[in-house]
Design a protein around this motif. Structure first.
Motif, short mmCIF file in Angstrom:
data_model
loop_
_atom_site.label_atom_id
_atom_site.label_comp_id
_atom_site.label_asym_id
_atom_site.label_seq_id
_atom_site.Cartn_x
_atom_site.Cartn_y
_atom_site.Cartn_z
N ALA A 204 0.83 -1.21 0.00
CA ALA A 204 0.00 0.00 0.00
C ALA A 204 0.86 1.26 0.00
N GLY A 205 1.90 1.28 0.83
CA GLY A 205 2.76 2.46 0.90
C GLY A 205 3.52 2.70 -0.38
N ALA A 206 4.05 1.63 -0.98
CA ALA A 206 4.76 1.77 -2.25
C ALA A 206 3.83 2.27 -3.35
N LEU A 207 2.61 1.76 -3.36
CA LEU A 207 1.62 2.20 -4.36
C LEU A 207 1.32 3.69 -4.21
N ILE A 208 1.02 4.12 -2.99
CA ILE A 208 0.67 5.53 -2.77
C ILE A 208 1.85 6.44 -3.10
N PHE A 212 1.59 9.06 -6.39
CA PHE A 212 1.49 10.50 -6.17
C PHE A 212 2.84 11.22 -6.27
N SER A 213 3.89 10.49 -6.61
CA SER A 213 5.21 11.12 -6.70
C SER A 213 5.31 12.10 -7.85
N ILE A 214 4.46 11.98 -8.86
CA ILE A 214 4.52 12.86 -10.02
C ILE A 214 3.44 13.95 -9.96
N ARG A 215 2.71 14.02 -8.85
CA ARG A 215 1.66 15.03 -8.74
C ARG A 215 2.18 16.26 -8.01
N TYR A 216 1.62 17.42 -8.36
CA TYR A 216 1.95 18.65 -7.64
C TYR A 216 0.66 19.31 -7.16
N PRO A 217 0.50 19.55 -5.85
CA PRO A 217 1.45 19.17 -4.80
C PRO A 217 1.46 17.68 -4.57
N GLY A 218 2.60 17.15 -4.21
CA GLY A 218 2.75 15.72 -4.01
C GLY A 218 2.21 15.28 -2.66
N ILE A 219 2.15 13.99 -2.50
CA ILE A 219 1.72 13.40 -1.24
C ILE A 219 2.51 12.12 -1.04
N GLY A 220 2.81 11.82 0.20
CA GLY A 220 3.56 10.61 0.50
C GLY A 220 3.29 10.16 1.91
N ALA A 271 8.37 -1.44 6.47
CA ALA A 271 7.83 -0.19 5.91
C ALA A 271 8.95 0.80 5.60
N ASN A 272 9.98 0.84 6.45
CA ASN A 272 11.10 1.76 6.21
C ASN A 272 11.73 1.53 4.84
N VAL A 273 11.96 0.28 4.50
CA VAL A 273 12.61 0.00 3.22
C VAL A 273 11.61 -0.07 2.08
N GLY A 274 10.37 -0.46 2.38
CA GLY A 274 9.39 -0.66 1.32
C GLY A 274 8.72 0.60 0.82
N PHE A 275 8.75 1.67 1.63
CA PHE A 275 8.08 2.90 1.24
C PHE A 275 8.96 3.78 0.34
N THR A 687 11.99 -5.06 0.08
CA THR A 687 12.63 -4.34 -1.03
C THR A 687 12.16 -4.88 -2.37
N ILE A 688 12.12 -6.20 -2.52
CA ILE A 688 11.70 -6.82 -3.79
C ILE A 688 10.23 -6.52 -4.05
N LEU A 689 9.39 -6.69 -3.02
CA LEU A 689 7.96 -6.42 -3.19
C LEU A 689 7.72 -4.97 -3.59
N SER A 690 8.37 -4.05 -2.91
CA SER A 690 8.21 -2.63 -3.22
C SER A 690 8.67 -2.32 -4.64
N SER A 691 9.78 -2.92 -5.07
CA SER A 691 10.29 -2.66 -6.42
C SER A 691 9.29 -3.09 -7.48
N PHE A 692 8.68 -4.26 -7.31
CA PHE A 692 7.70 -4.73 -8.29
C PHE A 692 6.44 -3.87 -8.27
N VAL A 693 5.97 -3.49 -7.08
CA VAL A 693 4.76 -2.65 -7.00
C VAL A 693 5.01 -1.30 -7.66
N CYS A 694 6.14 -0.65 -7.32
CA CYS A 694 6.44 0.67 -7.89
C CYS A 694 6.61 0.60 -9.40
N THR A 695 7.25 -0.45 -9.89
CA THR A 695 7.45 -0.58 -11.34
C THR A 695 6.12 -0.80 -12.04
N ALA A 696 5.23 -1.59 -11.46
CA ALA A 696 3.91 -1.79 -12.05
C ALA A 696 3.12 -0.48 -12.10
#
Length: 888
Positions: A204-208, A212-220, A271-275, A687-696
């Motif tokens: 969920a954190g990686a998805l959010i 929203f990383s490309i939105r202005y104003p951003g959210i995280g 969460a520290n590494v996955g976000f 780390t692996i889970l976050s990488s796949f979610v963010c890439t998708a």
């Protein structure tokens, strides 16, 4: 305190009063010793004695009430003035009493060895209690002290307690405040519940964060949000059946018992590494989009996931290899972790205690602070933004260029005694960061402010024609630099187009920032050699040593972690090698026009700096980024190739940054006594889970969001960070640093800062023992204070100084018990409330475009402070500096 230390013997009480050689039997029959008892404990007074102070002239059976020779800690603290000793060595009474109990089991040789260790290993440690260090130096070197038996005995007794404390606890009050020096290895950690909650939150954190990383104003969302939400979810899962299952020989249960702090911390580390979103997404954006380099092949999922996994896992591989430098040593305290542990501790089994008269629990105090900040942040966050940017002096004359430049908080230098009422505006957390860091950082900002003003007013490098404190790049008309005007259709640098356009110009603050960066890199290496060479050499020797880790590092937490199997270095090395190979395949197989060797080049840069930067980070809570150095070296190494420079930057800068973040998480697990192998797999998995979610999600953004990254995109997905990354890519990769800093370049003189930085720490080191004030000077942090500018200012730094002094000096010295119990909980509550309130504001009002149009929201953003006015008008010819055809 654990149950084993909840009571102390009478012998320990007498020891604190100076009778250091009593036996338990003789402790009850000593003469000539005066004890003062408070009237609140009259039961312990002999029945024939009425005063609250008695002299032990004979046996007093009243001290053996209920046939017991033990007093509780609270009663013992009343029998002796433990607070005097506690203040002297900067500890709370409970820790002093526990140390006094242990001190009786230590030999004189052990105590002497630790006293020498205090001087030899902690002599240059700015976090170590200075009063203890002074006492140790005095005890070992002051010959006059030995001629004063009473004073000599007093100093020795205090050092004996400190030596015992270092043997069974941390020498740092900050660590003792939140980290338990006891452990129960039977407590379940890697449970089904922890992995299930961690998986959901990481995804969920990686998805959010990616979406929203490309939105202005951003959210995280940060890991503190996951840490808070994990509690109700974990408690809810306590309702599941306790039935045990056997899978491949592994016994597990949906509900292994009460949700415990170790499970909670494992979820937080995931969460520290996955976000963290992959840094390489910026490279892929500028490769793929037609408005940038227009390379459609960059949409390939295989290419994207290879480079994402590579940059993330390389950092983790390096982190594991630096444990002997950054995790095991006691001096590597990682201040930011203490706030995370404090929040964890607030949610789990806290023993009732009184801190300077306060009985309120940590959880209740967290709730009060969280609620107050959640309500308050609506004002600076939405209702009245003037509370954030309180640039009140510019309101006097909004169009006054000089006034806005010097005092403005939006784009000025922020010289303002009262610049903000928003805790979120602070450049770093003053309650977590040691005060010596806060003040040194402020000094760096203060010293560099007049330098910027001098550059601006003297029009050095034509800075007078530009805003004083901007991080943008300008052309010779004062407009934003048009990268398209120097790049041909093949996306490569075009010399003819460049000569007919303009050189690139920096604002006064931005130019100084580059100089500070150059000085900082060499100063860091010199500082690390001078101040930490023994620790670094010790770390390298320990790699080759066959001795146990606990024998090499005298730290209670290292000894406690011996209960668990450690992850061997070769496993981390395999992760590192795997990540390098994966990255080389991603860069080499696909048409990046980049050599796979760029992966190794970047990793070599990270290897050189990761230990020095890590030691500074673990000591000061300041992380030094290698972004400018990586851009400079990458631009020189791969001239005209923006993609190659970007990959060098990724594998040099981000690898180091990730390695330090992951090392900090390993220390977090070390403090919480989590099994290292479970932490290892949790970090790898997250780390692996976050990488796949963010890439998708990245693929979804590229193909499903219409007009993505265009200035008029309907949902504000305009990619501000991608635009900045693209500009930097062209300037440093295509245009190249040689044209800006090389021979004949406008900013060539800034290269001298490399040499200045290399030699600057030497006089401070040589004079630190002769000039007392220099012991508190930490040069890398001072130089980091010069990096604030462009776009930040002193308005983001100065407010942290009084707050840091109040909490980490005044309260810590006078009310240490209160500080130990509530300091980190307070700042964690504020940070968590701000993060969650910002989410609510974003989705409740910002997403719908709602706003309050009134003076409290408009006034800070009017006039020159908001519109970045230049001091000098353009010359009549329409440009400044050399014109077209007059430069190369």
């Amino acid at each position: 305190m654990a149950s084993s230390s909840e009571a102390m013997t009478v012998n320990s009480i007498f020891y604190l009063l100076g009778a250091t050689s009593l036996t338990p039997a003789s402790a009850r029959h000593i003469t000539g010793l005066r004890i003062c008892l408070h009237a609140t404990f009259p039961a312990y007074l002999p029945t024939t004695t009425s005063p609250s102070c008695i002299t032990m002239n004979e046996s007093h059976p009243g001290l053996e009430k209920n046939n017991s020779s033990e007093f509780s800690i609270e009663k013992a603290a009343d029998l002796v003035d433990v607070n005097v000793v506690a203040v002297e060595i900067q500890a709370v009474p409970e820790d002093v009493l526990e140390a006094a109990e242990h001190a009786q089991t230590m030999s004189a040789a052990e105590i002497e060895a630790i006293i020498h260790c205090i001087v030899d290993e902690y002599g240059d440690d700015p976090n170590f209690p200075p009063v203890v260090l002074d006492a140790a130096n005095r005890y070992l070197t002051d010959e006059d002290l030995r001629n004063q038996p009473a004073e000599y005995q007093r100093v020795y007794d205090e050092l004996k307690i400190e030596a015992a404390m270092m043997a069974i606890n941390s020498p740092y009050a900050e660590v003792r405040a939140v980290v338990d020096n006891h452990d129960d290895p039977r407590e379940p950690v890697g449970t089904f519940r922890a992995w299930f909650i961690g998986t959901i939150f990481v995804a969920a954190g990686a998805l959010i964060n990616q979406f929203f990383s490309i939105r202005y104003p951003g959210i995280g969302v940060g890991s503190n949000v996951a840490q808070i939400l994990a509690v109700p979810v974990g408690k809810l899962m306590e309702l599941l059946p306790t039935t045990e299952f056997d899978t491949f020989g592994f016994t597990w249960s949906l509900n292994p018992g009460p949700f415990n702090p170790k499970e909670h911390m494992l979820i937080t580390i995931m969460a520290n590494v996955g976000f963290i979103t992959p840094y390489t997404t910026n490279i892929i954006w500028i490769q793929y989009l037609p408005i940038y380099f227009n390379q459609p092949w960059a949409l390939n999922f295989g290419y994207q996931i290879l480079v994402a996994l590579s940059t993330n896992l390389i950092g983790y591989g390096l982190a594991g290899l630096t444990r002997r430098f950054l995790v095991y040593p006691a001096h590597a305290i990682w201040p930011q972790n203490l706030a995370t542990i404090a929040l964890n501790r607030a949610f789990h089994r806290e023993k009732a205690s009184v801190a300077n008269g306060w009985r309120i629990s940590r959880l209740r105090w967290f709730s009060y602070c969280f609620g107050a900040m959640f309500i308050y942040f609506w004002f600076p966050g939405f209702i009245c933004q003037a509370l954030s940017y309180f640039n009140w002096m510019t309101w006097i004359s909004p169009t006054n260029v000089a006034l806005a430049a010097i005092t403005g908080g939006v784009s000025g230098l922020g010289l303002n005694p009262l610049p903000t009422f928003d805790y979120n505006m602070l450049y770093f957390d003053p309650l977590v960061t040691p005060f010596f860091t806060t003040f040194n950082f402020f000094l760096g900002t203060l010293f560099t402010l007049p330098m910027i003003v001098a550059l601006w007013y003297s029009n050095t490098w034509n800075t007078g024609y530009l805003p004083v404190n901007s991080n943008l790049i300008f052309d010779n008309t004062g407009q934003l630099y048009s990268v398209g005007s120097v790049v041909g259709s093949d996306t490569l640098f075009n010399q003819t187009m460049y000569e007919s356009y303009s050189p690139a110009y920096l604002s006064a603050a931005n130019a100084l920032v580059y100089g500070a960066f150059f000085a900082l890199y060499t100063a860091t290496l010199t500082h690390a050699f001078l101040y930490y060479r023994h620790e670094i050499i010790h770390g390298f020797r320990s790699i080759l040593s066959r001795r146990k880790t606990s024998d090499l590092h005298n730290d209670v937490h290292v000894r406690l972690m011996e209960s668990y199997k450690e992850v061997p270095e070769w496993q981390y090395f395999l992760v590192l090698v795997f990540a390098i190979i994966v990255g080389a395949i991603g860069v080499g197989v696909y048409p990046t026009q980049t050599s796979p060797a760029v992966v190794l080049y970047g990793v070599f840069l990270a290897i050189i700096f990761v230990v020095p930067l890590g030691i500074i980070n673990a000591t000061t809570n300041v992380q030094i980024g290698l972004n400018v150095l990586a851009e400079t070296i990458g631009g020189l190494w791969f001239p005209g190739n923006a993609t190659a420079m970007n990959y060098f930057k990724s594998y040099g800068f981000i690898t180091t940054s990730h390695a330090l973040n992951f090392a900090g998480d390993l220390k977090l697990a070390h403090y919480m006594h989590l099994p290292p192998r479970q932490t290892f797999w949790a970090q790898i998995y997250a780390t692996i889970l976050s990488s796949f979610v963010c890439t998708a999600i990245l693929n979804f953004q590229m193909t499903k969001i219409p007009d993505v990254c265009m200035p008029d995109q309907a949902n504000h997905f305009i990619c501000p960070d991608v635009n900045t990354f693209f500009t930097a890519s062209v300037l440093w990769g295509t245009l190249g640093p040689k044209r800006m800093f090389g021979r004949g370049g406008i900013y060539n003189g800034l290269l001298w800062c490399f040499l200045i930085g290399a030699f600057l720490p030497i006089p401070f080191y040589l004079l630190r023992k002769r000039v007392k004030v220099l012991e508190f000077v930490y040069l890398p942090v001072i130089l980091c204070g010069g990096l604030v500018w462009a776009p930040y200012s002193m308005a983001f730094v100065w407010p942290a100084v009084p707050l840091g002094y109040i909490f980490n000096v005044f309260i810590k010295r006078r009310y240490l018990a209160w500080w130990s119990k509530y300091n980190y909980v307070t700042t964690t509550a504020f940070s968590a409330a701000i993060a969650i309130c910002a989410l609510v504001i974003f989705f409740a009002v910002d997403w719908k475009g709602s706003e309050i149009d009134w003076s409290g929201n408009n006034r800070p953003f009017e006039g020159c402070d908001a519109f970045e006015c230049a001091r000098l008008p353009l010359p009549d010819q329409g440009f400044f500096g050399p014109g077209p055809g007059e430069f190369q």
